[in-house]
Design an enzyme around this catalytic site. Structure first.
Site, PDB file in Angstrom:
ATOM      1  N   HIS A 101       0.843  -1.195   0.000  1.00 41.84           N
ATOM      2  CA  HIS A 101       0.000   0.000   0.000  1.00 41.84           C
ATOM      3  C   HIS A 101       0.879   1.245   0.000  1.00 41.84           C
ATOM      4  O   HIS A 101       1.922   1.282   0.678  1.00 41.84           O
ATOM      5  CB  HIS A 101      -0.914   0.012   1.222  1.00 41.84           C
ATOM      6  CG  HIS A 101      -1.665  -1.270   1.410  1.00 41.84           C
ATOM      7  ND1 HIS A 101      -2.626  -1.707   0.526  1.00 41.84           N
ATOM      8  CD2 HIS A 101      -1.569  -2.230   2.367  1.00 41.84           C
ATOM      9  CE1 HIS A 101      -3.099  -2.872   0.946  1.00 41.84           C
ATOM     10  NE2 HIS A 101      -2.478  -3.205   2.051  1.00 41.84           N
ATOM     11  N   GLU A 118      -1.611  -0.747   8.422  1.00 41.51           N
ATOM     12  CA  GLU A 118      -2.560  -1.702   8.982  1.00 41.51           C
ATOM     13  C   GLU A 118      -1.920  -2.597  10.027  1.00 41.51           C
ATOM     14  O   GLU A 118      -0.691  -2.677  10.140  1.00 41.51           O
ATOM     15  CB  GLU A 118      -3.174  -2.556   7.869  1.00 41.51           C
ATOM     16  CG  GLU A 118      -2.186  -3.326   7.023  1.00 41.51           C
ATOM     17  CD  GLU A 118      -2.826  -3.922   5.771  1.00 41.51           C
ATOM     18  OE1 GLU A 118      -4.058  -3.934   5.647  1.00 41.51           O
ATOM     19  OE2 GLU A 118      -2.070  -4.400   4.912  1.00 41.51           O
ATOM     20  N   HIS A 176       3.537  -7.680   1.235  1.00 36.32           N
ATOM     21  CA  HIS A 176       2.930  -8.616   2.185  1.00 36.32           C
ATOM     22  C   HIS A 176       1.829  -9.431   1.517  1.00 36.32           C
ATOM     23  O   HIS A 176       1.332  -9.074   0.445  1.00 36.32           O
ATOM     24  CB  HIS A 176       2.355  -7.869   3.390  1.00 36.32           C
ATOM     25  CG  HIS A 176       1.258  -6.903   3.036  1.00 36.32           C
ATOM     26  ND1 HIS A 176       1.505  -5.592   2.674  1.00 36.32           N
ATOM     27  CD2 HIS A 176      -0.093  -7.048   2.979  1.00 36.32           C
ATOM     28  CE1 HIS A 176       0.364  -4.979   2.423  1.00 36.32           C
ATOM     29  NE2 HIS A 176      -0.630  -5.850   2.593  1.00 36.32           N
ATOM     30  N   ARG A 196      -1.384  -4.530  -6.245  1.00 39.48           N
ATOM     31  CA  ARG A 196      -1.186  -5.978  -6.372  1.00 39.48           C
ATOM     32  C   ARG A 196      -0.029  -6.220  -7.333  1.00 39.48           C
ATOM     33  O   ARG A 196      -0.037  -5.719  -8.462  1.00 39.48           O
ATOM     34  CB  ARG A 196      -2.475  -6.617  -6.895  1.00 39.48           C
ATOM     35  CG  ARG A 196      -2.464  -8.131  -6.940  1.00 39.48           C
ATOM     36  CD  ARG A 196      -3.735  -8.670  -7.575  1.00 39.48           C
ATOM     37  NE  ARG A 196      -4.933  -8.292  -6.835  1.00 39.48           N
ATOM     38  CZ  ARG A 196      -5.948  -7.615  -7.360  1.00 39.48           C
ATOM     39  NH1 ARG A 196      -5.936  -7.235  -8.629  1.00 39.48           N
ATOM     40  NH2 ARG A 196      -6.992  -7.311  -6.620  1.00 39.48           N
TER      41      ARG A 196
END
Length: 320
Positions: A101, A118, A176, A196
């Protein structure tokens, strides 16, 4: 405002399964349900109150009408009427794509969005289930690009075997992926921006490969090997155990065997409880709401105290 529950927003994902129903009791009707969004003001996916006299009211409407009371004065001054946190439960029956991200600056420039920092709390994991978190060595942008071209990216990635209670903090830029067999609670900035970069050559239900964001990711990736992702936290019972304290959210772990009273009169923030085990009743100045494993409750910022009534529960507490 009494403690509020919201209707889960269920998301079908090609990698999803049935643990959201089988383990957490979510009302899923599809065997590839991957996510339950618990608290969200993402456009098109705004949470709606499920309990009490405010049932049917959207979270965004509550904030628009009572921003400082719901969010807290300092949170409102920082974020306006946008709820800054997105809360999810995620069930990965298959491996998720390898992704990352962007940070706030890049996300604002490219997508007019927040970045996406996150945290993951592992609720259930099959034997030998793992996560991909970061690289296993320092990598240059050229080495990374070459690995994509040669289909050898997985050889550069760091794998972490997981069990219940393990907690991970995922900075922006960190590559990740959630591995197959993992059920987790996710706390993140309000953002749905994901780059992605590898998807195991899978096709969606229409036979199409999912979009990759190869070029966008190049300037967003942190190519250094860093061991900064595993959250080590105390696990004392019947008290508040600090987990993560970052600019975007603060989280605590509470394993309770008895009632716990919290003075929140100086807490200039809403409080979220995610129940990751057992059950409890969340009480504040205005009412009470039960919570059990797989449920989430929002307590407004104008609460001066919170009483958690329980004979056994595990809770994640989230504030700003």
């Amino acid at each position: 405002m009494y403690p509020l529950k919201f209707r889960p927003i269920l998301k079908e994902r090609l990698w999803g399964g049935t643990k959201l129903k089988d383990v957490l009791g979510k009302p899923i009707t599809c065997e590839i349900t991957g996510e339950s969004w618990e608290l969200s003001t993402v456009e098109g996916d705004v949470s709606v109150v499920a309990n009490g006299e405010l049932s049917g009211t959207s979270l965004q409407q509550l904030i628009n009408d009572n921003a400082e009371q719901v969010l807290g004065k300092s949170v409102f001054e920082r974020f306006g009427t946008e709820f800054p946190i997105l809360i999810k439960f995620i069930d990965a029956k298959q491996d998720l794509s390898v992704q990352l991200h962007p940070n706030d600056e890049l996300a604002k420039k490219r997508h007019n969005s927040f970045g996406k920092t996150e945290m993951w709390y592992i609720m259930d994991a099959d034997e030998d289930a793992n996560l991909i978190v970061g690289f296993n060595k320092d990598v240059s942008k050229e080495q990374y690009s070459q690995s994509l071209a040669e289909n050898t990216l997985l050889e550069l990635l760091n794998y972490e075997q997981v069990k219940e209670g393990d907690t991970f903090f995922i900075n922006t830029g960190k590559i990740h992926a959630i591995g197959a067999g993992v059920l987790l609670a996710e706390i993140q900035q309000t953002s749905d921006v994901t780059y992605r970069v590898f998807d195991f050559d899978r096709k969606d239900k229409d036979g199409n490969y999912r979009e990759l964001h190869t070029e966008l990711a190049l300037d967003a990736i942190d190519y250094e090997k860093k061991d900064d992702f595993k959250v080590l936290y105390p696990k004392k019972t019947d008290t508040v155990n600090p987990m993560v304290d970052c600019p975007y959210f603060k989280t605590n772990f509470l394993e309770l065997t008895q009632d716990l009273f919290l003075d929140t009169s100086k807490r200039d923030s809403f409080t979220i409880y995610m129940c990751v085990g057992g059950s409890a009743v969340v009480m504040n100045d205005f009412g009470e709401t039960s919570i059990s494993k797989g449920e989430t409750v929002l307590v407004s910022a104008n609460t001066t105290n919170i009483l958690l009534k329980t004979k056994g529960s595990k809770l994640l507490e989230v504030t700003i």
